[in-house]
Design a protein around this motif. Structure first.
Motif, PDB file in Angstrom:
ATOM      1  N   ALA A 104       0.821  -1.208   0.000  1.00 30.64           N
ATOM      2  CA  ALA A 104       0.000   0.000   0.000  1.00 30.64           C
ATOM      3  C   ALA A 104       0.851   1.253   0.000  1.00 30.64           C
ATOM      4  CB  ALA A 104      -0.929  -0.008   1.215  1.00 30.64           C
ATOM      5  N   ARG A 113      -1.883  -4.356 -11.874  1.00 33.66           N
ATOM      6  CA  ARG A 113      -3.070  -3.554 -11.567  1.00 33.66           C
ATOM      7  C   ARG A 113      -4.242  -4.447 -11.161  1.00 33.66           C
ATOM      8  NH1 ARG A 113      -2.285   0.633 -16.567  1.00 33.66           N
ATOM      9  NH2 ARG A 113      -1.247   2.304 -15.400  1.00 33.66           N
ATOM     10  N   ARG A 150      -6.214  -4.292  -7.634  1.00 30.75           N
ATOM     11  CA  ARG A 150      -7.669  -4.117  -7.550  1.00 30.75           C
ATOM     12  C   ARG A 150      -8.273  -5.198  -6.658  1.00 30.75           C
ATOM     13  NH1 ARG A 150      -7.249  -2.654 -13.120  1.00 30.75           N
ATOM     14  NH2 ARG A 150      -7.710  -4.812 -13.742  1.00 30.75           N
ATOM     15  N   ALA A 170      -7.557  -4.394  -3.044  1.00 28.39           N
ATOM     16  CA  ALA A 170      -8.425  -3.334  -2.531  1.00 28.39           C
ATOM     17  C   ALA A 170      -9.798  -3.893  -2.155  1.00 28.39           C
ATOM     18  CB  ALA A 170      -8.564  -2.228  -3.568  1.00 28.39           C
ATOM     19  N   ARG A 171     -10.324  -4.807  -2.974  1.00 28.39           N
ATOM     20  CA  ARG A 171     -11.659  -5.343  -2.704  1.00 28.39           C
ATOM     21  C   ARG A 171     -11.666  -6.367  -1.564  1.00 28.39           C
ATOM     22  NH1 ARG A 171     -12.109  -5.340  -8.485  1.00 28.39           N
ATOM     23  NH2 ARG A 171     -11.523  -7.555  -8.521  1.00 28.39           N
ATOM     24  N   GLY A 201      -8.692  -4.488   1.533  1.00 25.75           N
ATOM     25  CA  GLY A 201      -8.686  -3.066   1.855  1.00 25.75           C
ATOM     26  C   GLY A 201      -7.350  -2.389   1.613  1.00 25.75           C
ATOM     27  N   SER A 216      -5.145  -0.229  -0.581  1.00 24.12           N
ATOM     28  CA  SER A 216      -5.314   0.730  -1.661  1.00 24.12           C
ATOM     29  C   SER A 216      -3.998   1.423  -1.958  1.00 24.12           C
ATOM     30  CB  SER A 216      -6.376   1.768  -1.278  1.00 24.12           C
ATOM     31  OG  SER A 216      -6.528   2.714  -2.305  1.00 24.12           O
ATOM     32  N   ASN A 217      -3.689   1.517  -3.250  1.00 24.33           N
ATOM     33  CA  ASN A 217      -2.491   2.235  -3.677  1.00 24.33           C
ATOM     34  C   ASN A 217      -2.830   2.954  -4.979  1.00 24.33           C
ATOM     35  OD1 ASN A 217       0.013   3.041  -4.847  1.00 24.33           O
ATOM     36  ND2 ASN A 217       1.081   1.586  -3.530  1.00 24.33           N
ATOM     37  N   ALA A 218      -3.094   4.244  -4.862  1.00 27.44           N
ATOM     38  CA  ALA A 218      -3.511   5.016  -6.037  1.00 27.44           C
ATOM     39  C   ALA A 218      -2.408   5.130  -7.080  1.00 27.44           C
ATOM     40  CB  ALA A 218      -3.962   6.408  -5.601  1.00 27.44           C
TER      41      ALA A 218
END
Length: 303
Positions: free
Chosen positions: A53, A85, A89, A92-93, A96, A98-100
Protein backbone atom coordinates in the motif's frame (compact mmCIF):
# COMPACT_ATOMS: atom_id res chain seq x y z
CA UNK A 1 -0.08 -11.08 5.44
CA UNK A 2 3.01 -11.22 3.25
CA UNK A 3 2.82 -10.41 -0.45
CA UNK A 4 3.54 -13.96 -1.63
CA UNK A 5 0.65 -15.36 0.42
CA UNK A 6 -1.60 -12.69 -1.08
CA UNK A 7 -0.42 -13.64 -4.57
CA UNK A 8 -1.32 -17.29 -4.00
CA UNK A 9 -4.74 -16.29 -2.68
CA UNK A 10 -5.31 -14.05 -5.71
CA UNK A 11 -4.39 -16.86 -8.12
CA UNK A 12 -6.76 -19.24 -6.35
CA UNK A 13 -9.53 -16.64 -6.65
CA UNK A 14 -8.70 -16.11 -10.32
CA UNK A 15 -8.92 -19.84 -10.97
CA UNK A 16 -11.97 -20.76 -8.89
CA UNK A 17 -14.06 -17.61 -8.80
CA UNK A 18 -13.26 -16.11 -12.17
CA UNK A 19 -12.69 -19.51 -13.80
CA UNK A 20 -9.68 -18.21 -15.72
CA UNK A 21 -7.85 -20.73 -17.88
CA UNK A 22 -4.76 -22.45 -16.43
CA UNK A 23 -2.56 -20.57 -18.90
CA UNK A 24 -4.00 -17.23 -17.79
CA UNK A 25 -3.50 -18.09 -14.13
CA UNK A 26 0.06 -19.16 -14.86
CA UNK A 27 0.82 -15.93 -16.74
CA UNK A 28 -0.65 -13.74 -13.97
CA UNK A 29 1.24 -15.69 -11.36
CA UNK A 30 4.51 -15.33 -13.23
CA UNK A 31 4.10 -11.60 -13.91
CA UNK A 32 3.01 -10.70 -10.39
CA UNK A 33 5.71 -12.94 -8.91
CA UNK A 34 8.37 -11.10 -10.90
CA UNK A 35 6.98 -7.78 -9.67
CA UNK A 36 7.03 -8.92 -6.04
CA UNK A 37 10.51 -10.35 -6.49
CA UNK A 38 11.77 -6.98 -7.69
CA UNK A 39 10.11 -5.15 -4.80
CA UNK A 40 11.69 -7.60 -2.32
CA UNK A 41 15.12 -6.75 -3.69
CA UNK A 42 14.27 -3.09 -4.00
CA UNK A 43 12.94 -2.75 -0.44
CA UNK A 44 15.37 -5.16 1.16
CA UNK A 45 12.71 -7.56 2.47
CA UNK A 46 9.57 -9.30 1.26
CA UNK A 47 6.78 -6.70 1.39
CA UNK A 48 3.63 -7.25 3.40
CA UNK A 49 0.27 -5.72 2.53
CA UNK A 50 1.12 -2.47 4.30
CA UNK A 51 4.34 -2.18 2.29
CA UNK A 52 2.42 -2.76 -0.96
CA UNK A 53 0.00 0.00 0.00
CA UNK A 54 2.94 2.32 0.68
CA UNK A 55 4.73 1.77 -2.66
CA UNK A 56 5.50 5.10 -4.30
CA UNK A 57 5.45 6.09 -7.93
CA UNK A 58 9.27 5.97 -7.82
CA UNK A 59 9.15 2.35 -6.59
CA UNK A 60 6.85 1.38 -9.44
CA UNK A 61 8.84 3.25 -12.08
CA UNK A 62 12.00 1.56 -10.80
CA UNK A 63 10.35 -1.79 -11.49
CA UNK A 64 9.41 -0.82 -15.06
CA UNK A 65 12.91 0.57 -15.62
CA UNK A 66 14.42 -2.69 -14.38
CA UNK A 67 12.27 -4.62 -16.86
CA UNK A 68 13.38 -2.33 -19.67
CA UNK A 69 16.98 -2.93 -18.64
CA UNK A 70 16.35 -6.67 -19.01
CA UNK A 71 15.34 -6.07 -22.62
CA UNK A 72 11.57 -6.30 -22.19
CA UNK A 73 9.73 -4.20 -24.76
CA UNK A 74 6.93 -1.75 -24.12
CA UNK A 75 4.20 -4.23 -25.05
CA UNK A 76 5.54 -6.79 -22.58
CA UNK A 77 5.90 -4.24 -19.80
CA UNK A 78 2.39 -2.96 -20.46
CA UNK A 79 1.06 -6.51 -20.08
CA UNK A 80 2.97 -6.98 -16.82
CA UNK A 81 1.61 -3.70 -15.48
CA UNK A 82 -1.91 -4.80 -16.37
CA UNK A 83 -1.44 -7.96 -14.30
CA UNK A 84 -0.12 -5.96 -11.34
CA UNK A 85 -3.07 -3.55 -11.57
CA UNK A 86 -5.48 -6.51 -11.49
CA UNK A 87 -3.70 -7.81 -8.39
CA UNK A 88 -3.99 -4.45 -6.64
CA UNK A 89 -7.67 -4.12 -7.55
CA UNK A 90 -8.24 -7.50 -5.95
CA UNK A 91 -6.24 -6.44 -2.88
CA UNK A 92 -8.42 -3.33 -2.53
CA UNK A 93 -11.66 -5.34 -2.70
CA UNK A 94 -10.62 -8.26 -0.53
CA UNK A 95 -8.06 -6.81 1.89
CA UNK A 96 -8.69 -3.07 1.86
CA UNK A 97 -5.20 -2.42 0.46
CA UNK A 98 -5.31 0.73 -1.66
CA UNK A 99 -2.49 2.23 -3.68
CA UNK A 100 -3.51 5.02 -6.04
CA UNK A 101 -0.03 5.16 -7.59
CA UNK A 102 -0.58 1.86 -9.39
CA UNK A 103 -3.58 3.21 -11.26
CA UNK A 104 -1.84 6.50 -12.01
CA UNK A 105 1.32 4.91 -13.42
CA UNK A 106 1.59 5.59 -17.15
CA UNK A 107 1.28 2.48 -19.30
CA UNK A 108 4.30 1.92 -21.59
CA UNK A 109 3.17 2.55 -25.14
CA UNK A 110 3.89 -0.22 -27.58
CA UNK A 111 5.77 0.96 -30.63
CA UNK A 112 4.20 0.35 -33.97
CA UNK A 113 6.14 -2.32 -35.82
CA UNK A 114 8.26 -1.04 -38.65
CA UNK A 115 6.86 -1.59 -42.10
CA UNK A 116 8.51 -4.60 -43.72
CA UNK A 117 9.44 -3.81 -47.28
CA UNK A 118 10.66 -6.23 -49.92
CA UNK A 119 13.93 -5.69 -51.68
CA UNK A 120 13.77 -4.04 -55.10
CA UNK A 121 14.50 -7.39 -56.74
CA UNK A 122 11.75 -9.15 -54.78
CA UNK A 123 9.16 -6.45 -55.44
CA UNK A 124 9.96 -6.44 -59.16
CA UNK A 125 9.64 -10.23 -59.24
CA UNK A 126 6.15 -10.02 -57.76
CA UNK A 127 5.05 -7.31 -60.19
CA UNK A 128 6.50 -8.99 -63.27
CA UNK A 129 6.15 -12.72 -62.57
CA UNK A 130 3.03 -13.10 -60.41
CA UNK A 131 1.19 -14.49 -63.44
CA UNK A 132 3.10 -17.76 -63.23
CA UNK A 133 0.82 -18.87 -60.38
CA UNK A 134 -2.02 -19.55 -62.85
CA UNK A 135 -2.23 -21.40 -66.15
CA UNK A 136 -5.11 -19.22 -67.35
CA UNK A 137 -3.96 -16.40 -69.65
CA UNK A 138 -6.70 -14.02 -68.47
CA UNK A 139 -5.90 -14.55 -64.79
CA UNK A 140 -2.20 -14.16 -65.55
CA UNK A 141 -2.89 -10.79 -67.18
CA UNK A 142 -5.20 -9.68 -64.38
CA UNK A 143 -2.77 -10.57 -61.59
CA UNK A 144 0.16 -8.96 -63.39
CA UNK A 145 -1.83 -5.74 -63.84
CA UNK A 146 -3.03 -5.71 -60.23
CA UNK A 147 0.31 -6.35 -58.53
CA UNK A 148 2.17 -4.06 -60.93
CA UNK A 149 -0.25 -1.32 -59.88
CA UNK A 150 0.19 -2.03 -56.16
CA UNK A 151 3.97 -1.74 -56.37
CA UNK A 152 4.16 0.86 -59.13
CA UNK A 153 1.75 3.35 -57.54
CA UNK A 154 1.70 2.38 -53.85
CA UNK A 155 -2.03 1.64 -53.69
CA UNK A 156 -3.73 -0.19 -50.86
CA UNK A 157 -5.29 -3.44 -52.07
CA UNK A 158 -8.80 -2.10 -51.30
CA UNK A 159 -8.10 1.04 -53.33
CA UNK A 160 -6.97 -0.96 -56.37
CA UNK A 161 -9.92 -3.36 -56.22
CA UNK A 162 -12.37 -0.44 -55.95
CA UNK A 163 -11.32 0.87 -59.38
CA UNK A 164 -13.65 0.62 -62.35
CA UNK A 165 -12.84 0.19 -66.02
CA UNK A 166 -13.38 3.92 -66.54
CA UNK A 167 -10.53 4.60 -64.09
CA UNK A 168 -8.00 2.48 -65.97
CA UNK A 169 -4.89 4.43 -66.99
CA UNK A 170 -3.91 3.23 -70.44
CA UNK A 171 -0.92 3.81 -72.74
CA UNK A 172 -1.22 7.10 -74.55
CA UNK A 173 -3.61 8.49 -71.94
CA UNK A 174 -3.01 10.68 -68.93
CA UNK A 175 -0.44 8.95 -66.74
CA UNK A 176 -2.31 9.92 -63.57
CA UNK A 177 -4.84 7.88 -61.62
CA UNK A 178 -7.53 9.24 -59.31
CA UNK A 179 -7.73 7.12 -56.15
CA UNK A 180 -10.31 7.26 -53.36
CA UNK A 181 -8.54 6.33 -50.14
CA UNK A 182 -9.43 6.11 -46.47
CA UNK A 183 -12.10 8.52 -45.31
CA UNK A 184 -13.16 9.04 -48.94
CA UNK A 185 -10.06 11.18 -49.38
CA UNK A 186 -9.13 11.63 -53.03
CA UNK A 187 -5.56 11.72 -54.31
CA UNK A 188 -3.85 11.63 -57.69
CA UNK A 189 -1.02 9.16 -58.27
CA UNK A 190 1.22 8.68 -61.30
CA UNK A 191 1.16 5.39 -63.17
CA UNK A 192 4.32 4.06 -64.80
CA UNK A 193 4.26 3.11 -68.51
CA UNK A 194 4.93 -0.56 -67.63
CA UNK A 195 1.91 -0.56 -65.34
CA UNK A 196 -0.32 1.06 -67.96
CA UNK A 197 0.79 -1.57 -70.47
CA UNK A 198 -0.01 -4.35 -67.99
CA UNK A 199 -3.49 -2.90 -67.42
CA UNK A 200 -4.06 -2.63 -71.17
CA UNK A 201 -3.04 -6.29 -71.57
CA UNK A 202 -5.54 -7.30 -68.90
CA UNK A 203 -8.34 -5.27 -70.49
CA UNK A 204 -7.93 -7.27 -73.68
CA UNK A 205 -9.13 -10.28 -71.64
CA UNK A 206 -11.70 -8.34 -69.60
CA UNK A 207 -15.20 -9.77 -70.28
CA UNK A 208 -17.04 -6.52 -69.53
CA UNK A 209 -15.35 -3.30 -70.54
CA UNK A 210 -18.30 -1.05 -69.72
CA UNK A 211 -17.03 2.06 -67.87
CA UNK A 212 -18.87 1.19 -64.66
CA UNK A 213 -17.67 -2.42 -64.50
CA UNK A 214 -15.04 -3.38 -61.90
CA UNK A 215 -11.54 -3.13 -63.29
CA UNK A 216 -10.38 -6.30 -61.55
CA UNK A 217 -12.80 -9.21 -61.75
CA UNK A 218 -13.03 -12.51 -59.89
CA UNK A 219 -13.89 -15.88 -61.40
CA UNK A 220 -17.65 -15.23 -61.17
CA UNK A 221 -17.48 -11.88 -62.92
CA UNK A 222 -17.79 -9.86 -59.72
CA UNK A 223 -15.31 -7.44 -58.19
CA UNK A 224 -12.19 -9.35 -57.18
CA UNK A 225 -12.12 -10.34 -53.52
CA UNK A 226 -8.98 -9.16 -51.65
CA UNK A 227 -8.66 -12.64 -50.13
CA UNK A 228 -8.13 -14.07 -53.61
CA UNK A 229 -5.34 -11.57 -54.31
CA UNK A 230 -3.73 -12.35 -50.96
CA UNK A 231 -3.87 -16.07 -51.65
CA UNK A 232 -2.31 -15.57 -55.08
CA UNK A 233 0.66 -13.75 -53.59
CA UNK A 234 0.92 -16.31 -50.80
CA UNK A 235 1.24 -19.07 -53.41
CA UNK A 236 3.74 -17.03 -55.42
CA UNK A 237 6.01 -16.38 -52.45
CA UNK A 238 6.05 -20.08 -51.59
CA UNK A 239 6.99 -21.00 -55.15
CA UNK A 240 9.74 -18.38 -55.25
CA UNK A 241 11.10 -18.48 -51.71
CA UNK A 242 10.01 -14.97 -50.78
CA UNK A 243 9.68 -14.00 -47.10
CA UNK A 244 6.42 -14.41 -45.19
CA UNK A 245 5.93 -10.64 -45.07
CA UNK A 246 5.53 -10.58 -48.86
CA UNK A 247 1.88 -9.46 -48.87
CA UNK A 248 -0.10 -7.02 -51.02
CA UNK A 249 0.38 -4.33 -48.37
CA UNK A 250 4.13 -5.01 -48.32
CA UNK A 251 4.22 -3.80 -51.93
CA UNK A 252 2.87 -0.45 -50.74
CA UNK A 253 5.58 -0.35 -48.06
CA UNK A 254 8.14 -1.25 -50.71
CA UNK A 255 6.91 1.51 -53.02
CA UNK A 256 7.47 4.12 -50.30
CA UNK A 257 10.74 2.68 -48.99
CA UNK A 258 12.28 2.42 -52.44
CA UNK A 259 11.24 5.96 -53.32
CA UNK A 260 12.83 7.23 -50.11
CA UNK A 261 16.03 5.32 -50.84
CA UNK A 262 16.13 6.91 -54.31
CA UNK A 263 15.97 10.41 -52.83
CA UNK A 264 12.25 11.28 -52.78
CA UNK A 265 11.23 13.67 -50.01
CA UNK A 266 8.83 12.64 -47.26
CA UNK A 267 6.20 15.22 -48.18
CA UNK A 268 5.91 13.86 -51.71
CA UNK A 269 5.70 10.30 -50.43
CA UNK A 270 2.99 11.40 -47.99
CA UNK A 271 0.93 12.77 -50.88
CA UNK A 272 1.44 9.66 -52.99
CA UNK A 273 0.39 7.33 -50.16
CA UNK A 274 -2.51 9.50 -49.06
CA UNK A 275 -1.37 9.73 -45.45
CA UNK A 276 -3.26 12.35 -43.46
CA UNK A 277 -0.30 12.88 -41.14
CA UNK A 278 3.37 13.22 -42.01
CA UNK A 279 4.21 11.29 -38.83
CA UNK A 280 2.71 8.18 -40.46
CA UNK A 281 4.98 8.58 -43.46
CA UNK A 282 8.00 9.16 -41.24
CA UNK A 283 7.90 5.49 -40.28
CA UNK A 284 9.58 4.83 -43.60
CA UNK A 285 12.59 6.84 -42.43
CA UNK A 286 13.09 4.22 -39.73
CA UNK A 287 12.76 1.45 -42.30
CA UNK A 288 15.42 3.00 -44.49
CA UNK A 289 17.69 3.63 -41.50
CA UNK A 290 17.38 -0.04 -40.53
CA UNK A 291 18.32 -1.08 -44.07
CA UNK A 292 21.36 1.20 -44.09
CA UNK A 293 22.47 -0.10 -40.69
CA UNK A 294 22.18 -3.67 -41.92
CA UNK A 295 24.32 -2.87 -44.95
CA UNK A 296 26.85 -1.16 -42.67
CA UNK A 297 26.97 -4.12 -40.28
CA UNK A 298 27.54 -6.58 -43.13
CA UNK A 299 30.10 -4.59 -45.10
CA UNK A 300 32.04 -2.32 -42.74
CA UNK A 301 35.52 -3.70 -41.97
CA UNK A 302 34.87 -3.28 -38.25
CA UNK A 303 31.13 -4.12 -38.34
Amino acid sequence: MLAEAARQEFLAWLSHERRASPLTVEAYGRDIGAFLGFQTRHLGAEPDLAALAALTAADLRAWLADEAGDGKGNATRARHLSAVRSFFRWLARHHGVSNAQVALLATPRARKPLAKALSVTQAKAVAQDIGEVSDDAAIQARDTALFSLLYGSGLRIAEALALNVADAPLPGSDAMLRVIGKGAKERIVPVLPAVRSAIAAWLRHHPDRQPGAPLFLGARGERLNPGVAQRTLRNFRRLNGLPEHATPHALRHSFATHLLAAGADLRSIQDLLGHASLSTTQRYTSVETERLMEVWRKTHPRG
